[in-house]
Motif scaffolding. Structure first.
Motif, PDB file in Angstrom:
ATOM      1  N   VAL A   1       0.833  -1.209   0.000  1.00  0.00           N
ATOM      2  CA  VAL A   1       0.000   0.000   0.000  1.00  0.00           C
ATOM      3  C   VAL A   1       0.867   1.257   0.000  1.00  0.00           C
ATOM      4  CG1 VAL A   1      -0.384   0.288   2.489  1.00  0.00           C
ATOM      5  CG2 VAL A   1      -2.133   0.991   0.897  1.00  0.00           C
ATOM      6  N   ALA A   2       1.996   1.240   0.669  1.00  0.00           N
ATOM      7  CA  ALA A   2       2.866   2.416   0.682  1.00  0.00           C
ATOM      8  C   ALA A   2       3.450   2.674  -0.702  1.00  0.00           C
ATOM      9  CB  ALA A   2       3.984   2.232   1.705  1.00  0.00           C
ATOM     10  N   ARG A   3       3.874   1.622  -1.371  1.00  0.00           N
ATOM     11  CA  ARG A   3       4.451   1.790  -2.721  1.00  0.00           C
ATOM     12  C   ARG A   3       3.428   2.330  -3.702  1.00  0.00           C
ATOM     13  NH1 ARG A   3       9.897   1.494  -2.688  1.00  0.00           N
ATOM     14  NH2 ARG A   3      10.601  -0.300  -1.513  1.00  0.00           N
ATOM     15  N   ILE A   4       2.219   1.804  -3.631  1.00  0.00           N
ATOM     16  CA  ILE A   4       1.201   2.225  -4.598  1.00  0.00           C
ATOM     17  C   ILE A   4       0.668   3.610  -4.256  1.00  0.00           C
ATOM     18  CG2 ILE A   4      -1.121   1.725  -5.461  1.00  0.00           C
ATOM     19  CD1 ILE A   4      -0.372  -1.231  -5.270  1.00  0.00           C
ATOM     20  N   ALA A   5       0.314   3.835  -3.002  1.00  0.00           N
ATOM     21  CA  ALA A   5      -0.325   5.092  -2.625  1.00  0.00           C
ATOM     22  C   ALA A   5       0.652   6.260  -2.599  1.00  0.00           C
ATOM     23  CB  ALA A   5      -0.999   4.950  -1.268  1.00  0.00           C
ATOM     24  N   LEU A   6       1.897   6.019  -2.226  1.00  0.00           N
ATOM     25  CA  LEU A   6       2.839   7.123  -2.042  1.00  0.00           C
ATOM     26  C   LEU A   6       3.817   7.292  -3.196  1.00  0.00           C
ATOM     27  CD1 LEU A   6       3.603   6.570   1.734  1.00  0.00           C
ATOM     28  CD2 LEU A   6       1.986   8.172   0.699  1.00  0.00           C
ATOM     29  N   GLY A   7       3.775   6.407  -4.161  1.00  0.00           N
ATOM     30  CA  GLY A   7       4.654   6.534  -5.319  1.00  0.00           C
ATOM     31  C   GLY A   7       3.988   7.393  -6.380  1.00  0.00           C
ATOM     32  N   GLY A   8       4.766   7.870  -7.318  1.00  0.00           N
ATOM     33  CA  GLY A   8       4.166   8.555  -8.458  1.00  0.00           C
ATOM     34  C   GLY A   8       4.255  10.060  -8.453  1.00  0.00           C
ATOM     35  N   GLY A   9       4.808  10.664  -7.433  1.00  0.00           N
ATOM     36  CA  GLY A   9       4.992  12.108  -7.433  1.00  0.00           C
ATOM     37  C   GLY A   9       3.712  12.890  -7.212  1.00  0.00           C
ATOM     38  N   VAL A  10       3.660  14.077  -7.788  1.00  0.00           N
ATOM     39  CA  VAL A  10       2.531  14.985  -7.594  1.00  0.00           C
ATOM     40  C   VAL A  10       1.393  14.565  -8.517  1.00  0.00           C
ATOM     41  CG1 VAL A  10       1.759  17.376  -7.749  1.00  0.00           C
ATOM     42  CG2 VAL A  10       4.077  16.863  -7.002  1.00  0.00           C
ATOM     43  N   ILE A  11       0.222  14.324  -7.911  1.00  0.00           N
ATOM     44  CA  ILE A  11      -0.940  13.884  -8.679  1.00  0.00           C
ATOM     45  C   ILE A  11      -2.181  14.603  -8.144  1.00  0.00           C
ATOM     46  CG2 ILE A  11      -0.059  11.631  -9.382  1.00  0.00           C
ATOM     47  CD1 ILE A  11      -1.415  10.396  -6.995  1.00  0.00           C
ATOM     48  N   GLY A  12      -3.249  14.540  -8.892  1.00  0.00           N
ATOM     49  CA  GLY A  12      -4.498  15.164  -8.474  1.00  0.00           C
ATOM     50  C   GLY A  12      -5.165  14.383  -7.350  1.00  0.00           C
ATOM     51  N   ALA A  13      -6.156  15.030  -6.735  1.00  0.00           N
ATOM     52  CA  ALA A  13      -6.823  14.429  -5.587  1.00  0.00           C
ATOM     53  C   ALA A  13      -7.563  13.145  -5.957  1.00  0.00           C
ATOM     54  CB  ALA A  13      -7.796  15.428  -4.977  1.00  0.00           C
ATOM     55  N   GLY A  14      -8.240  13.137  -7.087  1.00  0.00           N
ATOM     56  CA  GLY A  14      -8.970  11.944  -7.515  1.00  0.00           C
ATOM     57  C   GLY A  14      -8.032  10.775  -7.776  1.00  0.00           C
ATOM     58  N   THR A  15      -6.926  11.055  -8.420  1.00  0.00           N
ATOM     59  CA  THR A  15      -5.938  10.019  -8.697  1.00  0.00           C
ATOM     60  C   THR A  15      -5.314   9.512  -7.407  1.00  0.00           C
ATOM     61  OG1 THR A  15      -5.457  11.079 -10.809  1.00  0.00           O
ATOM     62  CG2 THR A  15      -3.858   9.482 -10.011  1.00  0.00           C
ATOM     63  N   ALA A  16      -5.035  10.436  -6.493  1.00  0.00           N
ATOM     64  CA  ALA A  16      -4.461  10.027  -5.201  1.00  0.00           C
ATOM     65  C   ALA A  16      -5.420   9.119  -4.443  1.00  0.00           C
ATOM     66  CB  ALA A  16      -4.125  11.259  -4.368  1.00  0.00           C
ATOM     67  N   MET A  17      -6.705   9.446  -4.469  1.00  0.00           N
ATOM     68  CA  MET A  17      -7.695   8.618  -3.789  1.00  0.00           C
ATOM     69  C   MET A  17      -7.798   7.243  -4.436  1.00  0.00           C
ATOM     70  SD  MET A  17      -9.410   8.762  -1.225  1.00  0.00           S
ATOM     71  CE  MET A  17     -10.885   8.688  -0.335  1.00  0.00           C
ATOM     72  N   MET A  18      -7.761   7.186  -5.754  1.00  0.00           N
ATOM     73  CA  MET A  18      -7.824   5.906  -6.450  1.00  0.00           C
ATOM     74  C   MET A  18      -6.579   5.065  -6.165  1.00  0.00           C
ATOM     75  SD  MET A  18     -10.733   5.698  -7.717  1.00  0.00           S
ATOM     76  CE  MET A  18     -10.521   4.190  -8.600  1.00  0.00           C
ATOM     77  N   ARG A  19      -5.420   5.708  -6.079  1.00  0.00           N
ATOM     78  CA  ARG A  19      -4.197   4.966  -5.747  1.00  0.00           C
ATOM     79  C   ARG A  19      -4.259   4.419  -4.327  1.00  0.00           C
ATOM     80  NH1 ARG A  19       0.863   6.771  -8.923  1.00  0.00           N
ATOM     81  NH2 ARG A  19       1.778   5.405  -7.385  1.00  0.00           N
ATOM     82  N   LEU A  20      -4.796   5.208  -3.410  1.00  0.00           N
ATOM     83  CA  LEU A  20      -4.946   4.744  -2.037  1.00  0.00           C
ATOM     84  C   LEU A  20      -5.918   3.566  -1.962  1.00  0.00           C
ATOM     85  CD1 LEU A  20      -4.238   5.123   0.938  1.00  0.00           C
ATOM     86  CD2 LEU A  20      -6.140   6.732   1.089  1.00  0.00           C
ATOM     87  N   LEU A  21      -7.029   3.667  -2.655  1.00  0.00           N
ATOM     88  CA  LEU A  21      -8.003   2.581  -2.684  1.00  0.00           C
ATOM     89  C   LEU A  21      -7.414   1.320  -3.316  1.00  0.00           C
ATOM     90  CD1 LEU A  21     -10.903   1.632  -2.168  1.00  0.00           C
ATOM     91  CD2 LEU A  21     -11.506   2.539  -4.414  1.00  0.00           C
ATOM     92  N   ALA A  22      -6.723   1.476  -4.437  1.00  0.00           N
ATOM     93  CA  ALA A  22      -6.086   0.328  -5.082  1.00  0.00           C
ATOM     94  C   ALA A  22      -5.034  -0.291  -4.169  1.00  0.00           C
ATOM     95  CB  ALA A  22      -5.453   0.755  -6.408  1.00  0.00           C
ATOM     96  N   GLY A  23      -4.284   0.552  -3.472  1.00  0.00           N
ATOM     97  CA  GLY A  23      -3.275   0.043  -2.546  1.00  0.00           C
ATOM     98  C   GLY A  23      -3.890  -0.756  -1.411  1.00  0.00           C
ATOM     99  N   MET A  24      -4.997  -0.278  -0.871  1.00  0.00           N
ATOM    100  CA  MET A  24      -5.658  -0.999   0.221  1.00  0.00           C
ATOM    101  C   MET A  24      -6.228  -2.334  -0.250  1.00  0.00           C
ATOM    102  SD  MET A  24      -5.153   0.657   2.935  1.00  0.00           S
ATOM    103  CE  MET A  24      -6.264  -0.119   4.068  1.00  0.00           C
ATOM    104  N   VAL A  25      -6.815  -2.348  -1.439  1.00  0.00           N
ATOM    105  CA  VAL A  25      -7.346  -3.605  -1.983  1.00  0.00           C
ATOM    106  C   VAL A  25      -6.211  -4.604  -2.193  1.00  0.00           C
ATOM    107  CG1 VAL A  25      -8.419  -4.630  -4.028  1.00  0.00           C
ATOM    108  CG2 VAL A  25      -9.407  -2.579  -3.005  1.00  0.00           C
ATOM    109  N   LEU A  26      -5.114  -4.147  -2.769  1.00  0.00           N
ATOM    110  CA  LEU A  26      -3.977  -5.046  -2.997  1.00  0.00           C
ATOM    111  C   LEU A  26      -3.325  -5.475  -1.685  1.00  0.00           C
ATOM    112  CD1 LEU A  26      -2.362  -3.540  -6.194  1.00  0.00           C
ATOM    113  CD2 LEU A  26      -3.580  -5.703  -5.957  1.00  0.00           C
ATOM    114  N   LYS A  27      -3.315  -4.588  -0.695  1.00  0.00           N
ATOM    115  CA  LYS A  27      -2.763  -4.943   0.620  1.00  0.00           C
ATOM    116  C   LYS A  27      -3.500  -6.151   1.182  1.00  0.00           C
ATOM    117  CE  LYS A  27      -2.583  -3.417   5.413  1.00  0.00           C
ATOM    118  NZ  LYS A  27      -2.627  -2.285   6.321  1.00  0.00           N
ATOM    119  N   TRP A  28      -4.825  -6.066   1.206  1.00  0.00           N
ATOM    120  CA  TRP A  28      -5.590  -7.165   1.784  1.00  0.00           C
ATOM    121  C   TRP A  28      -5.548  -8.408   0.906  1.00  0.00           C
ATOM    122  CZ3 TRP A  28      -6.104  -7.331   6.634  1.00  0.00           C
ATOM    123  CH2 TRP A  28      -6.116  -6.140   7.357  1.00  0.00           C
ATOM    124  N   ALA A  29      -5.371  -8.236  -0.391  1.00  0.00           N
ATOM    125  CA  ALA A  29      -5.195  -9.401  -1.264  1.00  0.00           C
ATOM    126  C   ALA A  29      -3.880 -10.114  -0.920  1.00  0.00           C
ATOM    127  CB  ALA A  29      -5.203  -8.972  -2.728  1.00  0.00           C
TER     128      ALA A  29
END
Length: 122
Positions: free
Chosen positions: A55-83
């Protein structure tokens, strides 16, 4: 913005370190019941650490991004974390036939360590 990405990355590393320490302590405690119990507890703690890294790699990687993209990365990171966590648990229970109680104990103590680290830094 109150927190930088670098601060969030440091906090994620700190949480992972505490999770690892707690996982080792719980595994040492379960060593009293035998090596399979200790391995199960260590695997449960390791599952949480690996999930946190994902989740840290997915949510915190990628540099400066918009709020919607940041939220989607956080959500994707959490889903992959639990997977990752459930995948490791299934391997431990199914393929390696480890005892379930220490496996869940390692997982829960890792989760509590992460939560306490986050609360302490807030």
């Amino acid at each position: 913005m109150l927190n930088s990405v670098a601060t969030a990355q440091r906090n994620a590393l700190r949480a992972a370190a505490w999770q690892r320490l707690v996982g080792v302590l719980v595994a040492g405690l379960f060593l009293l019941w035998g090596v399979p119990h200790a391995l199960a507890a260590a695997l449960g703690g390791t599952a949480m650490v690996l999930g946190g890294v994902v989740v840290a790699r997915i949510a915190l990687g990628g540099g400066v991004i918009g709020a919607g993209t940041a939220m989607m990365r956080l959500l994707a990171g959490m889903v992959l974390k639990w997977a990752v966590v459930f995948g490791v648990l299934l391997v431990g229970l199914g393929a390696w036939k480890l005892p379930p109680l220490p496996l869940v104990a390692g997982l829960l103590t890792g989760l509590v360590a992460q939560a306490l680290t986050v609360i302490r830094r807030a």
